[in-house]
Design a protein around this motif. Structure first.
Motif, PDB file in Angstrom:
ATOM      1  N   PHE A  32       0.839  -1.198   0.000  1.00 25.18           N
ATOM      2  CA  PHE A  32       0.000   0.000   0.000  1.00 25.18           C
ATOM      3  C   PHE A  32       0.877   1.252   0.000  1.00 25.18           C
ATOM      4  CE2 PHE A  32      -2.657   3.291   1.924  1.00 25.18           C
ATOM      5  CZ  PHE A  32      -3.839   3.148   1.219  1.00 25.18           C
ATOM      6  N   ARG A  33       1.922   1.231   0.805  1.00 33.58           N
ATOM      7  CA  ARG A  33       2.852   2.368   0.859  1.00 33.58           C
ATOM      8  C   ARG A  33       3.475   2.621  -0.510  1.00 33.58           C
ATOM      9  NH1 ARG A  33       8.538   2.452   3.748  1.00 33.58           N
ATOM     10  NH2 ARG A  33       9.193   4.503   3.056  1.00 33.58           N
ATOM     11  N   ALA A  34       3.839   1.565  -1.216  1.00 28.26           N
ATOM     12  CA  ALA A  34       4.444   1.716  -2.537  1.00 28.26           C
ATOM     13  C   ALA A  34       3.455   2.314  -3.555  1.00 28.26           C
ATOM     14  CB  ALA A  34       4.978   0.382  -3.043  1.00 28.26           C
ATOM     15  N   PHE A  35       2.161   2.117  -3.336  1.00 30.87           N
ATOM     16  CA  PHE A  35       1.135   2.683  -4.210  1.00 30.87           C
ATOM     17  C   PHE A  35       0.751   4.107  -3.822  1.00 30.87           C
ATOM     18  CE2 PHE A  35       0.298  -1.628  -5.693  1.00 30.87           C
ATOM     19  CZ  PHE A  35      -0.117  -1.420  -7.002  1.00 30.87           C
ATOM     20  N   THR A  36       1.066   4.538  -2.608  1.00 33.36           N
ATOM     21  CA  THR A  36       0.580   5.837  -2.134  1.00 33.36           C
ATOM     22  C   THR A  36       1.673   6.834  -1.761  1.00 33.36           C
ATOM     23  OG1 THR A  36       0.326   4.949   0.114  1.00 33.36           O
ATOM     24  CG2 THR A  36      -1.626   4.903  -1.329  1.00 33.36           C
ATOM     25  N   ASP A  37       2.922   6.434  -1.792  1.00 33.76           N
ATOM     26  CA  ASP A  37       4.041   7.340  -1.524  1.00 33.76           C
ATOM     27  C   ASP A  37       4.621   7.756  -2.874  1.00 33.76           C
ATOM     28  OD1 ASP A  37       6.665   8.363  -1.160  1.00 33.76           O
ATOM     29  OD2 ASP A  37       6.923   7.239   0.695  1.00 33.76           O
ATOM     30  N   PRO A  38       4.512   9.037  -3.245  1.00 33.45           N
ATOM     31  CA  PRO A  38       4.949   9.444  -4.577  1.00 33.45           C
ATOM     32  C   PRO A  38       6.422   9.154  -4.860  1.00 33.45           C
ATOM     33  CG  PRO A  38       4.342  11.356  -3.238  1.00 33.45           C
ATOM     34  CD  PRO A  38       3.961  10.144  -2.468  1.00 33.45           C
ATOM     35  N   ALA A  39       7.270   9.235  -3.856  1.00 30.86           N
ATOM     36  CA  ALA A  39       8.693   8.928  -4.074  1.00 30.86           C
ATOM     37  C   ALA A  39       8.883   7.468  -4.442  1.00 30.86           C
ATOM     38  CB  ALA A  39       9.502   9.277  -2.828  1.00 30.86           C
ATOM     39  N   LEU A  40       8.077   6.583  -3.856  1.00 29.98           N
ATOM     40  CA  LEU A  40       8.160   5.158  -4.187  1.00 29.98           C
ATOM     41  C   LEU A  40       7.480   4.860  -5.523  1.00 29.98           C
ATOM     42  CD1 LEU A  40       7.483   3.591  -0.664  1.00 29.98           C
ATOM     43  CD2 LEU A  40       9.690   3.897  -1.822  1.00 29.98           C
ATOM     44  N   LEU A  41       6.329   5.457  -5.761  1.00 33.00           N
ATOM     45  CA  LEU A  41       5.610   5.254  -7.028  1.00 33.00           C
ATOM     46  C   LEU A  41       6.499   5.543  -8.232  1.00 33.00           C
ATOM     47  CD1 LEU A  41       2.011   6.726  -6.735  1.00 33.00           C
ATOM     48  CD2 LEU A  41       2.639   4.599  -7.844  1.00 33.00           C
ATOM     49  N   ALA A  42       7.244   6.620  -8.153  1.00 35.96           N
ATOM     50  CA  ALA A  42       8.102   7.015  -9.278  1.00 35.96           C
ATOM     51  C   ALA A  42       9.180   5.984  -9.573  1.00 35.96           C
ATOM     52  CB  ALA A  42       8.743   8.370  -8.981  1.00 35.96           C
ATOM     53  N   LYS A  43       9.485   5.135  -8.609  1.00 29.22           N
ATOM     54  CA  LYS A  43      10.540   4.135  -8.794  1.00 29.22           C
ATOM     55  C   LYS A  43      10.064   2.874  -9.513  1.00 29.22           C
ATOM     56  CE  LYS A  43      13.257   5.576  -4.833  1.00 29.22           C
ATOM     57  NZ  LYS A  43      13.842   5.186  -3.559  1.00 29.22           N
ATOM     58  N   TRP A  44       8.737   2.622  -9.549  1.00 33.05           N
ATOM     59  CA  TRP A  44       8.283   1.351 -10.122  1.00 33.05           C
ATOM     60  C   TRP A  44       7.177   1.487 -11.166  1.00 33.05           C
ATOM     61  CZ3 TRP A  44       3.274  -0.287  -9.879  1.00 33.05           C
ATOM     62  CH2 TRP A  44       2.457   0.284  -8.898  1.00 33.05           C
ATOM     63  N   TRP A  45       6.484   2.597 -11.243  1.00 32.38           N
ATOM     64  CA  TRP A  45       5.301   2.720 -12.085  1.00 32.38           C
ATOM     65  C   TRP A  45       5.712   2.860 -13.547  1.00 32.38           C
ATOM     66  CZ3 TRP A  45       2.135   5.861 -15.170  1.00 32.38           C
ATOM     67  CH2 TRP A  45       0.762   5.570 -15.146  1.00 32.38           C
ATOM     68  N   GLY A  46       5.422   1.872 -14.336  1.00 30.48           N
ATOM     69  CA  GLY A  46       5.701   1.908 -15.767  1.00 30.48           C
ATOM     70  C   GLY A  46       6.920   1.101 -16.161  1.00 30.48           C
ATOM     71  N   PRO A  47       7.118   0.956 -17.459  1.00 28.22           N
ATOM     72  CA  PRO A  47       8.264   0.195 -17.975  1.00 28.22           C
ATOM     73  C   PRO A  47       9.594   0.863 -17.615  1.00 28.22           C
ATOM     74  CG  PRO A  47       6.591   0.503 -19.683  1.00 28.22           C
ATOM     75  CD  PRO A  47       6.210   1.382 -18.532  1.00 28.22           C
TER      76      PRO A  47
END
Length: 159
Positions: A32-47
């Protein structure tokens, strides 16, 4: 489904939904944290071939989001939506729209459930038509999701 069944992607013929499921070896809290923390999202979202820029992200009911994929060649692709529901460590319901095809809005519900030592992430993506759904499938959505979730799996093991 068991933890050994790590990934499924289903688009029933003639239907307007896509159902996907992925097992991640991390707690629902970490996922959940990885989906809601923008710093973490930027590390995994997308190719991997794109840098993800978080232009706007309000992880709350009614919050808006806008992400940009930026390629090494300078190309940019925008995505946006609105969060409709955010239940801590359980569920996120939001819209998703690729700005390159405005007006084709998808309603996505992401559910997190503890499974063994990890979390089962299940997503239902509801499209307004079969044609919209088929267009997304034909665009390579499954490969993009798989690569994103591979990156997410790597990340949640480090947080």
């Amino acid at each position: 489904m068991t933890a050994t069944e790590t990934h499924t992607f289903t688009a029933e013929p003639g239907g307007s939904q896509i159902l996907s499921s992925r097992y991640l070896p991390a707690s629902p809290e970490k996922v959940f944290r990885a989906f809601t923390d923008p710093a973490l999202l930027a590390k995994w979202w997308g190719p991997r071939r794109y840098e993800t820029l978080i232009e706007e992200f309000e992880p709350r009911r009614g919050g808006c989001w806008r992400f940009i994929h930026k390629g090494e060649d300078g190309s940019e692709f925008g995505f946006r939506g609105v969060i409709h529901e955010l239940l801590l460590n359980e569920r996120i319901t939001q819209t998703f729209e690729f700005e390159g095809m405005p007006g084709h809005v998808v309603l996505e519900q992401l559910n997190l459930a503890a499974e063994g030592d990890g979390t089962r992430v299940t997503t239902v993506s509801a499209f307004s038509s079969v044609a919209d759904r088929d267009g997304m499938v034909n665009s390579g959505m499954e490969g993009g999701m798989t690569e994103s979730y591979d990156r997410l799996e790597e990340l949640v093991q480090t947080i």
